[in-house]
Design an enzyme around this catalytic site. Structure first.
Site, PDB file in Angstrom:
ATOM      1  N   HIS A 270      -3.942 -20.144 112.292  1.00  0.00           N
ATOM      2  CA  HIS A 270      -4.034 -18.780 112.249  1.00  0.00           C
ATOM      3  C   HIS A 270      -4.435 -18.200 111.082  1.00  0.00           C
ATOM      4  CE1 HIS A 270      -3.209 -18.779 116.522  1.00  0.00           C
ATOM      5  NE2 HIS A 270      -1.982 -18.993 116.475  1.00  0.00           N
ATOM      6  N   ASP A 321      -6.363 -22.434 121.407  1.00  0.00           N
ATOM      7  CA  ASP A 321      -4.787 -21.819 121.365  1.00  0.00           C
ATOM      8  C   ASP A 321      -4.224 -21.608 122.816  1.00  0.00           C
ATOM      9  OD1 ASP A 321      -2.531 -21.058 120.612  1.00  0.00           O
ATOM     10  OD2 ASP A 321      -3.168 -19.078 119.550  1.00  0.00           O
TER      11      ASP A 321
HETATM   12 ZN    ZN Z   1      -0.497 -21.682 119.133  1.00  0.00          ZN
END
Ligand code: ZN
Length: 454
Positions: A270, A321
């Site tokens: 991220h 993700d």
């Molecule tokens: Zn994740």
């Protein structure tokens, strides 16, 4: 030895025409340009290095579409999404997880990914009781990869606490939890579970985040497999940065850089909440930024500073993700469009030499290979044969070649332009479809029906 003939191919040194590729086992044995198509070769349009998807939580695929209503809390957010995710996963059995993982790996292959780094934290039975085989769920992820054929980098996750204050795991998190000693045993058993897979399978470790591990737990996880990939969530949400700052005395990126030897084995997932000085300092370590643009959009995480990161020579790759949608082209497009929307610019990541599509494809292939510890990411002799081919007869690619072909693919077409995918030489997608699409999809549908009926 299998052979591929491509009208054009993006090789290590750039574009080439009329390319014959020889594959011996899992590796590229030879590359010849200016060749005629030979009998017996698989004939394709444009041949590219296929990236690894560097961040996945496979089971979340089955939640897609369940979290788009506004609840009683007017501030529906990442944190309310997480509550639903916790309730959902309490229903999942090992059989469910295997079927979901097989399906999502098949979708990844059809989208052009050759491999996946599975950030695997659903370890125990409901209530947090370990299965008779501690690494049961890890073995199910491996079994999924055995059926789908995808290149697997398995990352068992250390998850100790429910927050930075070291509160106990809540009911929704209890299936994730281990102390460092049991985690070490789990990693060991997960390694045994990978032994049935082809030799390109890899085992790394993943301390979940600074929210979920102690400094001692983090140090133990780092020491566990010193040469293996090391992945961690970092600086995703504003509230997370605030919580880490209060408990650890520094912002997450600042703390990590001051207390750990961050280098090329690290992949930080991220990094959507970084100050400029953090972006530049982290880029200089050689670590990979694990970007998940569709999920980060879905969860309202914020925008990664891709312009500053790539300007500083930072490595990056793409992960799916939450797996709400499996599409490589859309991940790349979302990444570039996010930069444009923030900066009111165009072609944000292009360079004078390379177009946006070229920079995006090459960056994702190189960074994905590094994060998954695969000797891939470029087409060259001796490298793993992680390859994808685009169908140049697709209407959006008509008359396009070279960098312009990649631009058309990212910004006008979608993953339906992907015709073939090889993972370490295994030819798994042909004519745009996985070789076991029907059986894998039927098993996944049965899981969705059972979960919906609960
Ligand atoms: Zn994740």
């Amino acid at each position: 030895m299998i052979r591929i003939w491509a009208e054009q191919a993006l090789l290590e040194g750039g574009w080439a025409s009329d390319v014959t590729l020889a594959i011996d086992g899992c590796k590229i044995a030879g590359v010849s340009t200016g060749t005629l198509p030979e009998a017996g070769a698989t004939r394709v349009g444009a041949l590219l290095p296929a990236p690894a998807n560097l961040h996945s939580h496979a089971f979340q695929r089955a939640m897609a579409g369940l979290t788009e209503r506004r609840g009683p809390d007017p501030r529906d957010s990442f944190w309310t999404w997480r509550q639903l995710m916790f309730r959902f996963l309490d229903q999942l059995t090992p059989d469910d997880v295997q079927a979901i993982a097989t399906f999502v790996q098949m979708e990844m292959l059809e989208a052009g990914y050759a491999a996946v780094a599975e950030f695997h934290y659903l370890h125990h039975a409901p209530g947090g009781v370990p299965y008779a085989r501690l690494a049961e769920m890890a073995a199910r992820i491996a079994a999924a990869a055995e059926q789908s054929g995808i290149g697997l980098t398995l990352l068992p996750v250390l998850y100790q606490y429910g927050g930075c204050d070291r509160r106990a795991l809540g009911p929704g998190q209890i299936r994730f939890g281990n102390d460092p000693d049991r985690f070490a045993r789990l990693v060991e058993e997960a390694g045994q579970a990978l032994s049935t897979l082809p030799a390109d399978a890899r085992l790394g470790v993943a301390p979940h985040s600074l929210r979920a591990v102690s400094p001692e737990g983090l140090a133990a996880a780092i020491a566990l497999r010193p040469d293996a990939p090391l992945h961690m969530h970092l600086a995703e949400q504003v509230a997370e940065v605030d919580e880490v700052q209060a408990a650890w005395g520094a912002r997450p990126v600042e703390w990590l850089l001051a207390h750990a030897q961050v280098d090329a084995r690290w992949c930080l997932i991220h990094c959507t909440q970084m100050e400029r000085h953090e972006t530049l300092a982290l880029a200089a370590t050689g670590a990979v930024a694990g970007l998940c643009p569709i999920t980060e959009s879905s969860l309202g995480d914020g925008i990664f500073d891709g312009v500053a990161w790539t300007g500083a020579g930072g490595n990056w790759g793409i992960g799916s993700d939450s797996n709400i949608r499996i599409t490589l082209t859309e991940e790349l497009r979302t990444l570039d469009y996010s930069q444009r929307l923030r900066d009111r610019s165009r072609a944000a990541l292009a360079t004078p030499e390379k177009s946006t599509g070229r920079v995006l494809f090459e960056g994702a292939a190189k960074g994905g290979a590094q994060a998954a510890a695969r000797d891939a990411g470029v087409i060259a002799p001796g490298r793993l044969a992680d390859l994808m081919a685009l169908d140049t007869s697709h209407v959006d690619l008509e008359g396009r070649s070279g960098d312009t072909l990649l631009d058309a693919c990212v910004f006008a077409a979608d993953d339906r332009a992907v015709s073939d995918v090889w993972a370490a030489g295994r030819h798994l997608v042909s004519g745009g479809e996985h070789v076991q699409r029907h059986a894998i999809t039927s098993a996944y549908r049965a899981v969705l029906r059972r979960l919906t009926a609960l």
